[in-house]
Design a protein around this motif. Structure first.
Motif, mmCIF file in Angstrom:
data_model
loop_
_atom_site.group_PDB
_atom_site.id
_atom_site.type_symbol
_atom_site.label_atom_id
_atom_site.label_comp_id
_atom_site.label_asym_id
_atom_site.label_seq_id
_atom_site.Cartn_x
_atom_site.Cartn_y
_atom_site.Cartn_z
ATOM 1 N N LEU A 237 -37.388 -12.947 13.341
ATOM 2 C CA LEU A 237 -36.786 -13.955 13.897
ATOM 3 C C LEU A 237 -38.160 -15.069 14.769
ATOM 4 N N GLU A 238 -39.002 -14.187 15.659
ATOM 5 C CA GLU A 238 -39.976 -14.851 16.155
ATOM 6 C C GLU A 238 -40.734 -15.739 15.102
ATOM 7 N N ARG A 239 -41.034 -15.014 14.129
ATOM 8 C CA ARG A 239 -41.958 -15.554 12.868
ATOM 9 C C ARG A 239 -41.302 -16.893 12.406
ATOM 10 N N ALA A 240 -40.032 -16.978 12.204
ATOM 11 C CA ALA A 240 -39.224 -18.246 11.709
ATOM 12 C C ALA A 240 -39.479 -19.260 13.225
ATOM 13 N N LEU A 241 -39.134 -18.909 14.232
ATOM 14 C CA LEU A 241 -39.215 -20.088 15.355
ATOM 15 C C LEU A 241 -40.415 -20.511 15.512
ATOM 16 N N ALA A 242 -41.412 -19.515 15.188
ATOM 17 C CA ALA A 242 -42.973 -20.272 15.476
ATOM 18 C C ALA A 242 -43.225 -21.443 14.438
ATOM 19 N N VAL A 243 -42.340 -21.670 13.480
ATOM 20 C CA VAL A 243 -42.357 -22.797 12.136
ATOM 21 C C VAL A 243 -42.103 -24.085 12.918
ATOM 22 N N ASP A 244 -42.706 -25.158 12.738
ATOM 23 C CA ASP A 244 -42.389 -26.520 13.094
ATOM 24 C C ASP A 244 -41.232 -26.595 12.363
ATOM 25 N N GLY A 245 -39.988 -26.843 13.099
ATOM 26 C CA GLY A 245 -38.912 -27.163 12.233
ATOM 27 C C GLY A 245 -37.655 -26.215 12.465
ATOM 28 N N PHE A 246 -38.061 -25.208 13.047
ATOM 29 C CA PHE A 246 -36.965 -24.305 13.456
ATOM 30 C C PHE A 246 -36.766 -24.225 15.047
ATOM 31 N N ARG A 247 -35.744 -24.111 15.513
ATOM 32 C CA ARG A 247 -35.349 -24.294 16.947
ATOM 33 C C ARG A 247 -34.216 -23.453 17.313
ATOM 34 N N GLY A 248 -34.187 -22.515 18.213
ATOM 35 C CA GLY A 248 -33.140 -21.793 18.335
ATOM 36 C C GLY A 248 -32.348 -20.725 17.422
ATOM 37 N N VAL A 249 -31.564 -19.963 18.079
ATOM 38 C CA VAL A 249 -30.898 -18.724 17.368
ATOM 39 C C VAL A 249 -29.589 -18.645 17.097
ATOM 40 N N MET A 250 -29.044 -18.673 15.935
ATOM 41 C CA MET A 250 -27.390 -18.259 16.032
ATOM 42 C C MET A 250 -27.289 -16.796 15.943
ATOM 43 N N SER A 251 -26.774 -16.159 17.009
ATOM 44 C CA SER A 251 -26.413 -14.961 16.886
ATOM 45 C C SER A 251 -25.075 -14.375 16.710
ATOM 46 N N PHE A 252 -24.823 -13.103 16.588
ATOM 47 C CA PHE A 252 -23.572 -12.822 16.079
ATOM 48 C C PHE A 252 -22.582 -11.903 17.087
ATOM 49 N N THR A 253 -23.516 -11.298 18.064
ATOM 50 C CA THR A 253 -22.633 -10.594 19.214
ATOM 51 C C THR A 253 -23.109 -11.009 20.427
ATOM 52 N N LEU A 254 -22.173 -10.674 21.461
ATOM 53 C CA LEU A 254 -22.854 -11.225 22.854
ATOM 54 C C LEU A 254 -23.794 -10.136 23.205
#
Length: 403
Positions: free
Chosen positions: A64-81
């Motif tokens: 997740l952190e690797r993807a968020l470090a890519v310019d163009g990715f922003r924020g996470v869509m999660s699946f539980t609280l």
């Protein structure tokens, strides 16, 4: 200047075998070159609009952190609280909980901590969900709310429905009325809209050996895209009369281009395309590189043209069918015995490639879906070239099941 040679399945197999030769199977790996290439392709397809990473498709905090470090990715869509709060506590600042929750302990924590409440936005579509949150409330932290639009395509006067059964809110009037209710409720604020067109984003339109069905899927998806674009724009217009929308989220890996083409959409969600599981091979619009695989050791050679590997029966969720088991990928030329399929403790594989495999050799599989692979493994070995550069825990490895 060196000549760059494109990777092939055969060369990939040799790399993965060399990288994991010192490990006993089964093992799960992620090819970082393929992961990064898929991330770059998703950014290209998004055309400048940000991509929110779907965590259920990765289930690994390091990736997740690797993807968020890519310019163009922003924020996470999660699946539980529970997952959302865990990610927020570990530093993620923009989390959209895409599925309504009844986690009262989680809501007690969220409403009692303003910093967490600023980082997490929750999807709601029913007044009863507001009541549940208020009963669990322990503080005055404002709950950020995202409404969800039902994206299903209705045909023949509504007698035929195509699409997931998610939100009960379908029309601009219904969304607007619910938004007004939320805005009037102390402690809640509408900040976004989500609309996941799973029948477009999650259904391939190029099915091998099924040209007629593929054409029918394309016709359905074309009609759905037109209908949804008009309805989503009308919903956004109505909601902007009620609230300041910070984002309008839509789509998924399979619909990136068509979703971002809508002016009303401000961001797109994607995650499966980073791993490129087997079900995502059946799209005309893009071709990803398989990045996440698992290897099972050969433990038997029952006869000519047959080997048996340890376990491997990891079916994907969804309607039971022939596309749900993992696919034997490397070496090419293996398939399941139709009388046994993918087994709980052993899996016979048949085909010419079986005769070249010895006891202890590895067969590499691709899971049908993306993050579900990580429910079976506590760690992922990250590969660059022919070596493991890092071993990272999955959610399971961090003792986080979130279900």
């Amino acid at each position: 200047m060196p000549i760059l040679v494109a990777p092939t399945p055969v060369s990939d197999r040799h790399r993965y075998d060399r990288a994991t030769a010192h490990l006993d199977g089964p093992v799960a790996v992620v090819d970082l070159a393929a992961f990064d290439a898929n991330a770059a392709d998703l950014v290209r397809r998004a055309g400048g609009k940000p991509i929110r990473v779907a965590s259920k498709s990765l289930r690994c905090r390091a990736l997740l952190e690797r993807a968020l470090a890519v310019d163009g990715f922003r924020g996470v869509m999660s699946f539980t609280l529970d997952e959302s709060l865990w990610l927020a506590r570990t530093g993620v600042r923009d989390i959209l909980l895409a599925y309504p929750s009844t986690d009262r302990a989680g809501y007690a924590e969220l409403t009692g901590d303003r910093e967490l409440a600023e980082r997490v936005t929750v999807v709601l579509d029913d007044p009863a969900q507001l009541d549940l949150i208020d009963k669990a409330r322990t503080g005055d932290a404002e709950v950020r709310v995202c409404l969800e639009l039902d994206t299903a395509l209705h045909l023949f006067g509504g007698r035929v429905r195509v699409g997931a059964r998610r939100s009960p809110l379908r029309t601009p009037e219904e969304l607007g009325t619910f938004a007004e209710l939320v805005q009037r409720r102390p402690g809640f604020r509408v900040v976004g809209l989500m609309a996941y067109e799973g029948h477009v984003a999650g259904v391939g339109d190029r099915l091998p050996g099924r040209p007629v069905r593929s054409q029918l899927i394309r016709l359905m998806q074309a009609r759905s895209r037109t209908e949804l674009a008009e309805r989503r724009a009308a919903v956004v217009q109505r909601l902007r009369e009620v609230a300041e929308l910070e984002f309008v989220n839509g789509g998924g890996t399979g619909s990136v281009e068509s979703t971002v083409a809508e002016r009303a959409v401000t961001e797109v969600a994607a995650g499966s395309g980073l791993y490129q599981p087997q079900l995502f091979d059946n799209y005309r619009a893009f071709r990803g590189r398989p990045a996440a695989l698992f290897g099972q050791p050969v433990v038997r050679r029952p006869g000519v043209g047959v080997v048996t590997v340890l376990g491997g029966g990891y079916p994907a969720s969804g309607p039971a069918g022939p596309d749900r088991p993992p696919v034997p990928y490397l070496p090419p030329g293996l398939q399941y015995d139709p009388m046994e399929g993918a087994g709980e403790v052993q899996t016979p594989l048949i085909g010419p490639a079986a005769d070249d495999l010895l006891i202890g050799d590895r067969v590499w599989f691709r899971h049908a879906k993306a993050g579900e692979l990580c429910e079976r493994f506590a760690e992922l070995h990250l590969i660059e070239g022919d070596r493991i550069v890092r071993t990272v825990p999955t959610y399971r490895g961090e003792a986080k099941t979130f279900l």
